[in-house]
Design an enzyme around this catalytic site. Structure first.
Site, PDB file in Angstrom:
ATOM      1  N   HIS A 206      -8.696 -38.590  -9.838  1.00 23.41           N
ATOM      2  CA  HIS A 206     -10.119 -38.800  -9.612  1.00 23.41           C
ATOM      3  C   HIS A 206     -10.768 -37.414  -9.631  1.00 23.41           C
ATOM      4  O   HIS A 206     -10.443 -36.562  -8.798  1.00 23.41           O
ATOM      5  CB  HIS A 206     -10.364 -39.417  -8.232  1.00 23.41           C
ATOM      6  CG  HIS A 206     -10.189 -40.899  -8.183  1.00 23.41           C
ATOM      7  ND1 HIS A 206      -8.972 -41.491  -8.109  1.00 23.41           N
ATOM      8  CD2 HIS A 206     -11.112 -41.901  -8.190  1.00 23.41           C
ATOM      9  CE1 HIS A 206      -9.134 -42.811  -8.063  1.00 23.41           C
ATOM     10  NE2 HIS A 206     -10.425 -43.090  -8.117  1.00 23.41           N
ATOM     11  N   GLU A 209     -16.393 -37.102 -10.101  1.00 23.47           N
ATOM     12  CA  GLU A 209     -17.099 -38.300  -9.628  1.00 23.47           C
ATOM     13  C   GLU A 209     -18.020 -37.868  -8.494  1.00 23.47           C
ATOM     14  O   GLU A 209     -19.224 -37.764  -8.651  1.00 23.47           O
ATOM     15  CB  GLU A 209     -16.096 -39.367  -9.154  1.00 23.47           C
ATOM     16  CG  GLU A 209     -16.789 -40.634  -8.653  1.00 23.47           C
ATOM     17  CD  GLU A 209     -15.832 -41.574  -7.906  1.00 23.47           C
ATOM     18  OE1 GLU A 209     -14.740 -41.145  -7.507  1.00 23.47           O
ATOM     19  OE2 GLU A 209     -16.228 -42.734  -7.699  1.00 23.47           O
ATOM     20  N   ASP A 330     -13.041 -50.054 -11.709  1.00 20.31           N
ATOM     21  CA  ASP A 330     -12.859 -49.271 -10.480  1.00 20.31           C
ATOM     22  C   ASP A 330     -12.585 -50.195  -9.298  1.00 20.31           C
ATOM     23  O   ASP A 330     -11.453 -50.297  -8.867  1.00 20.31           O
ATOM     24  CB  ASP A 330     -14.077 -48.373 -10.206  1.00 20.31           C
ATOM     25  CG  ASP A 330     -13.726 -47.192  -9.298  1.00 20.31           C
ATOM     26  OD1 ASP A 330     -12.539 -46.933  -9.102  1.00 20.31           O
ATOM     27  OD2 ASP A 330     -14.665 -46.526  -8.800  1.00 20.31           O
TER      28      ASP A 330
HETATM   29 ZN   LIG Z   1     -11.365 -44.984  -8.500  1.00 26.92          ZN
END
Ligand SMILES: [Zn+2]
Length: 403
Positions: A206, A209, A330
């Site tokens: 990740h 983001e 997600d």
């Molecule tokens: Zn995620």
């Protein structure tokens, strides 16, 4: 434009790389499991519960978004429940048209009732297998592998990588860092990431983001990430320039339209594009957490302003610019989404049709952590369906773009 029929989009063969096990529970199952263990949920009726999750996740903060997981994770603390949730996850994916999925989750969050990490991973592997068998018995075909996450703000990453390595034969195909990104660098987990690299365990992190370009740098550097979870903040390394700015004297491009804008990539964006680092783009989720830059502001060097609608999300621009964009849900529950819904929104707001859906699906196959033989099989099934649909489209039977 009218809505693209979702039944048609649902039947497209899809590959889903970024999907959280604890973000995809069915509300009906949650209510049942909560009653069994005496956990109090914010609503006791499936529709109201689904609405509560959507609302909480719509609050526009990643921290608040993560709070919703306290309820789902609380219900996934026994082997039996993990197995059930994993099995239902596969059935949900299959109903969504997914033929290959990688489901990620953080075993360290599921140990409060005495499970070991190994037992938790085995329970999920069993559940996925149950689900795949059920899909097979119903005449379908799906393969779902696991990605194990470690939480960025905790110290369990080394153990998680060791567990991932031990469970490769049961379908664990990769490692990820999840949780709060800002202030918790990938470099803090160097030992775990080095171990993964020494044993050639594929890594997706990740990054890009909740935090910007620096996080992407760390993921690619310290993490040697082959894919970026979201990665949507790569737009911070893109500059829009007119040809007049690039070639002020007009000597290099004498005949070009001097007002034409081109996108120039910085060194990180250039690496991500040219090395085909997979972007696990999750548009619906990004809109809830203000993670993606507003399309109209990409490249202008302005302060960050988030996209607030699907139309404003830069996903289509990134695909057009040549990045290896993939489409992902997600957290199905929190975002009230699915692969089919993401495809429908892309068709509606960005004009995606067969060509674009095929491209993002190929990108997903290329980026998948399964074996090359499995990729070849996926490619064959996807190509077969798309070539038939392309033929139908030529014959005027288009069902794309709401026609
Ligand atoms: Zn995620």
């Amino acid at each position: 434009m009218s809505d693209t029929p979702t039944t048609w989009l649902q039947s497209l063969p899809k590959v889903c790389l970024h999907d959280h096990l604890d973000g995809g529970l069915l509300p009906e199952t949650m209510i049942e499991l909560a009653q069994e263990i005496g956990h109090e949920l914010p609503a006791e009726e499936p529709q109201a519960l689904a609405a509560w999750f959507k609302q909480a996740a719509d609050s526009r903060s990643l921290e608040r978004y993560l709070e919703t997981f306290e309820h789902t994770v609380a219900l996934m603390q026994t082997a039996e429940n993990l197995r059930r949730v994993a099995m239902e996850h596969v059935l949900t994916l299959a109903a969504d048209g997914v033929i290959y999925g990688e489901v990620r989750w953080a075993p360290e969050l599921h140990l409060t009732q005495g499970l070991s990490m190994a037992q938790a991973v085995e329970a999920v592997a069993d559940g996925l297998m149950d689900g795949m068998e059920q899909v097979g018995q119903a005449g379908g075909r799906i393969l779902v592998n696991q990605i194990l996450c470690a939480m960025r703000h905790q110290n369990n990453s080394l153990e998680v990588v060791k567990t991932a390595l031990a469970y490769r034969p049961l379908g664990v195909v990769g490692f990820d860092l999840a949780g709060p990104e800002d202030g918790f660098s990938a470099a803090d987990h160097a030992e775990a990431l080095d171990l993964a690299a020494r044993h050639f365990l594929p890594v997706t992190l990740h990054a890009g983001e909740a935090y910007g370009l620096d996080s992407i740098r760390q993921a690619l550097g310290a993490g040697r990430a082959l894919r970026l979870g979201h990665g949507v903040r790569i737009t911070e390394d893109i500059t829009a320039r007119t040809l007049a700015e690039i070639d002020p004297t007009g000597e290099l491009l004498p005949d070009a339209d001097r007002e034409q804008t081109v996108l120039q990539l910085g060194e990180v964006a250039e690496w991500v594009k040219n090395r085909r680092t997979t972007l696990e783009t999750c548009p619906c989720s990004n809109l809830q957490t203000d993670a993606a830059e507003h399309l109209d502001r990409v490249g202008l060097g302005l302060d960050f302003e988030p996209a607030r609608s699907y139309e404003e999300h830069p996903v289509a621009l990134l695909l057009q610019a040549g990045f290896a964009v993939t489409i992902n849900p997600d957290n199905r529950l929190m975002s009230s989404t699915s692969m089919t819904r993401e495809f429908a929104e892309l068709a509606r707001y960005h004009g995606f049709g067969l060509t674009e859906f095929f491209e993002v699906t190929l990108n997903a196959i290329n980026g998948a952590f399964c074996s090359q033989d499995e990729k070849q099989a996926l490619l064959r099934s996807v190509q077969m369906v798309y070539s038939q649909l392309a033929l139908q489209e030529q014959e005027g039977e288009s069902r794309v773009s709401g026609a």
